[in-house]
Design a protein around this motif. Structure first.
Motif, PDB file in Angstrom:
ATOM      1  N   SER A 347     -24.081   6.563  70.190  1.00 46.22           N
ATOM      2  CA  SER A 347     -23.992   7.669  71.271  1.00 46.22           C
ATOM      3  C   SER A 347     -25.524   8.283  71.250  1.00 46.22           C
ATOM      4  O   SER A 347     -26.135   8.520  70.406  1.00 46.22           O
ATOM      5  CB  SER A 347     -23.191   8.820  70.838  1.00 46.22           C
ATOM      6  OG  SER A 347     -23.085   9.920  71.558  1.00 46.22           O
ATOM      7  N   ARG A 348     -25.759   8.693  72.378  1.00 45.12           N
ATOM      8  CA  ARG A 348     -27.278   9.306  72.721  1.00 45.12           C
ATOM      9  C   ARG A 348     -26.758  10.782  72.394  1.00 45.12           C
ATOM     10  O   ARG A 348     -28.115  11.576  72.567  1.00 45.12           O
ATOM     11  CB  ARG A 348     -27.778   9.052  74.037  1.00 45.12           C
ATOM     12  CG  ARG A 348     -26.990   9.916  75.139  1.00 45.12           C
ATOM     13  CD  ARG A 348     -27.856   9.328  76.509  1.00 45.12           C
ATOM     14  NE  ARG A 348     -27.361  10.327  77.813  1.00 45.12           N
ATOM     15  CZ  ARG A 348     -27.915  10.382  78.750  1.00 45.12           C
ATOM     16  NH1 ARG A 348     -29.087   9.716  79.228  1.00 45.12           N
ATOM     17  NH2 ARG A 348     -27.383  10.819  79.636  1.00 45.12           N
ATOM     18  N   ALA A 349     -25.794  11.448  72.538  1.00 50.06           N
ATOM     19  CA  ALA A 349     -25.306  12.740  72.374  1.00 50.06           C
ATOM     20  C   ALA A 349     -25.973  13.434  71.338  1.00 50.06           C
ATOM     21  O   ALA A 349     -25.946  13.098  70.314  1.00 50.06           O
ATOM     22  CB  ALA A 349     -24.013  13.189  72.706  1.00 50.06           C
ATOM     23  N   GLY A 350     -27.061  14.684  71.518  1.00 52.41           N
ATOM     24  CA  GLY A 350     -27.433  15.190  70.193  1.00 52.41           C
ATOM     25  C   GLY A 350     -28.786  14.493  69.678  1.00 52.41           C
ATOM     26  O   GLY A 350     -29.031  14.829  68.600  1.00 52.41           O
ATOM     27  N   THR A 351     -29.094  13.269  70.198  1.00 53.40           N
ATOM     28  CA  THR A 351     -30.280  12.500  69.614  1.00 53.40           C
ATOM     29  C   THR A 351     -31.452  12.384  70.350  1.00 53.40           C
ATOM     30  O   THR A 351     -31.389  12.986  71.526  1.00 53.40           O
ATOM     31  CB  THR A 351     -29.751  11.172  69.403  1.00 53.40           C
ATOM     32  OG1 THR A 351     -29.851  10.399  70.820  1.00 53.40           O
ATOM     33  CG2 THR A 351     -28.168  10.859  68.961  1.00 53.40           C
ATOM     34  N   ASP A 354     -31.421  11.550  74.102  1.00 52.15           N
ATOM     35  CA  ASP A 354     -30.719  12.228  75.360  1.00 52.15           C
ATOM     36  C   ASP A 354     -31.627  12.746  76.084  1.00 52.15           C
ATOM     37  O   ASP A 354     -32.944  12.914  75.875  1.00 52.15           O
ATOM     38  CB  ASP A 354     -29.947  13.529  74.458  1.00 52.15           C
ATOM     39  CG  ASP A 354     -28.670  13.873  75.636  1.00 52.15           C
ATOM     40  OD1 ASP A 354     -28.488  13.393  76.668  1.00 52.15           O
ATOM     41  OD2 ASP A 354     -27.887  14.480  74.978  1.00 52.15           O
ATOM     42  N   PHE A 358     -30.954  18.301  77.242  1.00 52.25           N
ATOM     43  CA  PHE A 358     -29.804  18.471  76.234  1.00 52.25           C
ATOM     44  C   PHE A 358     -30.323  18.098  74.650  1.00 52.25           C
ATOM     45  O   PHE A 358     -29.437  18.130  73.900  1.00 52.25           O
ATOM     46  CB  PHE A 358     -28.642  17.366  76.583  1.00 52.25           C
ATOM     47  CG  PHE A 358     -28.080  17.422  77.956  1.00 52.25           C
ATOM     48  CD1 PHE A 358     -27.309  18.747  78.285  1.00 52.25           C
ATOM     49  CD2 PHE A 358     -28.418  16.665  78.879  1.00 52.25           C
ATOM     50  CE1 PHE A 358     -26.785  18.915  79.377  1.00 52.25           C
ATOM     51  CE2 PHE A 358     -27.694  16.819  80.102  1.00 52.25           C
ATOM     52  CZ  PHE A 358     -26.850  17.731  80.451  1.00 52.25           C
ATOM     53  N   GLY A 359     -31.594  18.536  74.782  1.00 56.31           N
ATOM     54  CA  GLY A 359     -32.139  18.552  73.440  1.00 56.31           C
ATOM     55  C   GLY A 359     -33.035  17.176  72.809  1.00 56.31           C
ATOM     56  O   GLY A 359     -33.401  17.268  71.839  1.00 56.31           O
ATOM     57  N   GLY A 360     -32.866  16.020  73.606  1.00 57.01           N
ATOM     58  CA  GLY A 360     -33.592  15.065  73.333  1.00 57.01           C
ATOM     59  C   GLY A 360     -34.863  14.898  74.078  1.00 57.01           C
ATOM     60  O   GLY A 360     -35.357  15.945  74.461  1.00 57.01           O
TER      61      GLY A 360
END
Length: 368
Positions: A347-351, A354, A358-360
């Protein structure tokens, strides 16, 4: 006399000026992309179907589309190993290298390579056989004396030495030419562990857990990220026109997702964005530029078409769509306001992968 001298000077400049790889590709009618074939999610060749997939493959196809080539028929995929990839790039065996290649100072400065778009931000991981070293704390600091398969000519060699030696941990490097050799040695126990990009380790664990080749031996991934591994495309040095195209194709895919432009709505988005409002101004100048202008990309002989970005989106989708096709179930709409990606191997979420909102750190410079 002056005219003759000027003609001679112009001829000398023309002879000394290297031909852009972009012009060579257009004249040839096809593009040679150096790729990996063994890593699911990045560059993978299904031996049964002959179908290639992964984020690197989508990037290759997107570059070809931007150049006006048919991505289904006009891309020649050439396997490039960790030990021969830069030789193939320098020699012209390949036009562009898009093969989980880490951008480092020495590679940028010493090799005949120039890095373009970074399509995946990774780090080094280690996959371990539990019959050699039990999971325990889940840390790689338990691997004292381990035989570890490591690719020749990769950044993982130096990273592993740095990480283990700084902690006074002994290990036995087992050099391998490619992931296939490392996998075979890991399966038969010649290596206690296998190191590489964390994305590759996750994909390899998924593959080995699913195909039964470990014969009941459990395998685990150490919890540490041992390095920074920004992975991206590379072109030859002093080939700026082509390098610019390769880089801005990636930035365009990121920008398109930020703007809500997808494979499905690109044409309608262009029409709406370029339409004039009541005041006679372009409704959305930024989106209109992205979808209808070449922005100076290409060479004087072969400028990109105005709708090059629409061709990219039709081929690979925006960044989110390409990521979803590579790592998830393919159901993501490409619109950040819609449902998130699901059933993802990574998952790319929170990495770092992203979007920056969204913090990427996937972020594109202004396209204007």
């Amino acid at each position: 006399m002056d005219a003759a001298r000027e003609e001679g000077r112009a001829a000398g400049i023309a002879e000394a000026t290297p031909v852009s790889t972009l012009d060579t590709i257009i004249d040839r009618g096809s593009m040679k992309c150096g790729v990996k074939e063994s890593q699911y999610g990045m560059g993978y060749l299904d031996a049964g179907t002959g179908v290639r997939s992964g984020l690197d493959i989508s990037y290759c196809r997107a570059v070809a589309a931007a150049l006006g080539l048919n991505p289904d028929t006009d891309v020649e995929y050439i396997p490039a190993s960790g030990s021969d990839r830069f030789d193939k790039l320098a020699s012209g065996t390949i036009d562009v290298l898009i093969r989980t290649t880490t951008w480092t100072t020495s590679r940028d400065a010493d090799l005949n390579a120039d890095f373009a778009g970074m399509n995946f931000f990774d780090g080094q991981g280690i996959l371990v056989r539990s019959d050699a070293y039990e999971y325990g704390t889940g840390s790689a600091d338990q691997l004292n004396g381990a035989g570890i398969c490591v690719g020749i000519g990769t950044t993982t060699e130096g990273n592993m030495v740095d990480w283990f030696s700084s902690r006074n941990i002994e290990f036995d490097p087992v050099p391998v030419a490619d992931a296939a050799e490392a996998t075979a040695k890991f399966i038969d126990g010649s290596c206690d562990a296998f190191t590489g990009d964390m994305s590759a380790m996750v994909a390899k664990k998924w593959q080995l857990d699913g195909d039964g080749s470990m014969n009941g031996v459990d395998i685990w991934i150490a919890q540490e990220l041992m390095s920074k591994e920004p992975l991206g495309a590379a072109t030859r040095d002093m080939d700026s026109d082509f390098k610019d195209v390769v880089a801005w194709v990636w930035y365009g895919m990121v920008t398109a997702e930020e703007m809500g432009v997808t494979a499905a709505n690109a044409a309608d988005s262009a029409a709406a964005a370029c339409a004039l409002n009541e005041g006679g101004a372009t409704s959305d100048p930024g989106m209109c530029r992205l979808l209808t202008e070449n922005l100076g990309l290409g060479t004087s002989a072969n400028p990109l078409a105005g709708d090059w970005m629409q061709a990219v989106l039709a081929t690979a989708g925006n960044y989110g769509e390409a990521y979803d096709d590579a790592f998830c179930d393919g159901s993501y709409s490409g619109l950040v306001a819609d449902l998130p990606m699901t059933d993802c191997l990574i998952s790319r979420a929170g990495t770092l992968n992203d979007l920056v909102q969204f913090g990427g750190i996937q972020y594109a410079p202004a396209m204007r």
